[in-house]
Design an enzyme around this catalytic site. Structure first.
Site: not given
Lengths: 135, 102, 130, 135, 130, 102
Positions: C77-79, C82
């Protein structure tokens, strides 16, 4: 219903690719309890919501199209479908599912809920509302 | 060297399919998925563009998406070949790259 | 072949996460590898541990978590995406002073470099979005 | 870069109405560190990302258009903009901001990063890639 | 006049929550009333207490919470839409057996009837979405 | 009795503005917001449709959205009147209902 307002639920999006069609239907089912004058408009890609023989087994998503047939029981009986939108999509009214309601003022006669209207008539229907909600 | 293009939006409200048709190359594949399957309807405002391009590009549609949307088989363009998710996977492997028209 | 899959839209709202799931399953069934799936844009919302879909609906987050654990798929999940959208793991929640975390099992938060790596290392990239 | 792959970042959406343009740029900035052969394509509504004089004060959203001018420092120097897409929108190249890079092989000469290409050339550019990412 | 506002898309991804916010402020500045704002579809994600936008960006959830507390606006999040997307208040979290809740201050979860009521009782309805 | 229509999508990729133009009534207002402001560009593939309908419908655009997108004032249709968020509020009150073309 002396104080009833005219509510129009406008559906311009296809089902399943996005959730708007399903969540629009959820609003209409709740709205039915409020004894307002409810109409549904299906135009542009919204007409795809009413095609018959929808079968979602292959995509693992719930088929909500049978719910349209229950609308009559909720006294939601006016589903306006735009003729030009059907034609641009290569569809005709026979491609849509049958949706009926029972008219208690006419000895419970079954009447069709879907009414095919022209674009000009759809514009008139839209202009005749108190509240227009878009999905 | 060829590309598999995927289109997931209805061509009646959105320009992705037409843009894809204008940018793909002879020998490419175009797979209609999700609301993109409406692009396979015959006798529609868009079908001439699909048929014209089918001369040098191969069109496919994801069968589960077409059935979900109740598209009558008799109304689908003969130029568009139905595939399953397994066929989708094969198409990705058979082309050198894939491009999503989001 | 090695497939890289990108999911760019949130669960239920768009079909992207469903189509990507069926595609990943079909690829694995055919003997291909799906080493990593990258969740970007609203796709990060697929990783929320707090979704409670109706009982007669598919559970998109659990479907992905199960598929990943059975096939050792790295769900990234892309930080940055997110954080904007309110998806935090325990560490990030602590660091940001939040009293709750909501990253579901089987997902991990990392940077966009993981997406570029997929493009470099894998044979094919397929994006699912809107 | 013997093993460098050709990456194309395709931008077809307008800025601010949705976040795709901004998050696409964030990917490109990270991608620059990986020493691949990076190109950006702007077509359809994506050409709107590059208009000059964007001023977001009135909508309370961060203006990210200056970031495009920093791409040269990251050795991202190929921004292909489709001519037909501009024309359909009533724009011409002079409506776009100037974006340049310094060519170290030509005594650090400033060169334009934006290259206006026809639709046919854009199709060729797309067909010449190893990886195509769409935003 | 009494305005009812509906927000149908999530924060940052679409501009809808921003435009609705500026519209609500302008309406209040002009002496109108905004008794309630209804969050539907992905709009429910505006109410997440866990968003951490970049420091140079607006904080959409906090903007709404502040505007609501200063003007006594009822911020209602649709329960069905919220459950699908992983927005839970303390009660719902407990009821669903989840170990975290993420509904921000100033928002409350309720049913679609609250939306219909707005249409019945208010003078104007304005929808912001995609 | 009149309606304020709002359109928030670019007319080049999406059909909302054209559908709105075909469904509004004489005396209605059409307010272009967010990516909808691109509909006010002159010399575009869509501008003739806007100009034609401006005969009996009043077009507005949200000024902040136009400036954010760098739309040069010299390229905006004279038939489209800029308003701020306060003007948006006034338009909602001056019409009997509002309809969003989402």
């Amino acid at each position: 219903m002396p104080d009833a307002k005219k509510f129009l639920y406008v559906n311009r999006k296809a089902p399943y690719g996005t959730i708007y069609a399903l969540e629009s239907l959820e609003v209409v089912l709740i709205a039915a309890a409020f004894e307002q004058d409810v109409s549904l408009a299906f135009l542009d890609d919204g007409v795809f919501q009413l095609t018959k023989d929808q079968n979602t087994d292959g995509i693992g998503v719930k088929n909500f199209s049978p719910t349209f047939r229950a609308l009559g029981d909720y006294e939601v009986t006016k589903l306006f479908v735009e003729k030009e939108s059907l034609e641009e999509r290569g569809l005709d009214p026979s491609d849509l599912q049958e949706i009926t309601w029972e008219d208690e003022d006419a000895d419970w006669e079954e009447k069709p809920s879907i009414r095919i209207v022209s674009r000009a008539e759809m514009a008139d229907i839209m202009a005749d509302q108190d509240v227009v909600l878009s999905f | 060297m060829s590309t598999l293009h995927t289109v997931n939006k209805s061509p009646f409200g959105d320009g992705a399919l037409l843009s894809c048709i204008e940018h793909c190359k002879p020998g490419d594949g175009v797979l209609l998925i999700e609301d993109g399957v409406y692009g396979a309807l015959s006798g529609s405002a868009i079908s001439d563009a699909v048929v014209a391009r089918a001369a040098d590009v191969t069109f496919y549609l994801l069968e589960g998406d077409a059935k979900a949307r109740g598209l009558p088989e008799g109304k689908l363009l003969g130029q568009v070949t139905p595939v399953g998710y397994d066929g989708f996977v094969d198409l990705v492997t058979e082309h050198d790259r894939s491009q999503s028209w989001l | 072949m090695k497939f890289g899959i990108v999911v760019s839209e949130g669960p239920y709202t768009h079909q992207a996460a469903d189509t990507a799931y069926h595609f990943a399953k079909a690829a694995l069934d055919k003997g291909h590898e799906v080493p990593r799936v990258f969740f970007y844009h609203d796709g990060v919302n697929v990783s929320s541990s707090l979704t409670v879909p109706p009982q007669d609906e598919r559970h998109i987050q659990k479907n992905w978590s199960t598929l990943a654990s059975e096939n050792e798929i790295d769900l990234v999940v892309c930080i940055a995406a997110a954080q904007r959208r309110g998806i935090l793991d325990e560490n990030e929640a602590k660091r940001q002073g939040k009293d709750a975390a909501n990253l579901a099992e089987g997902f991990r938060i990392s940077g966009l470099g993981q997406l570029i790596e997929m493009g470099i290392e894998y044979d094919r990239m397929v994006m699912f979005g809107d």
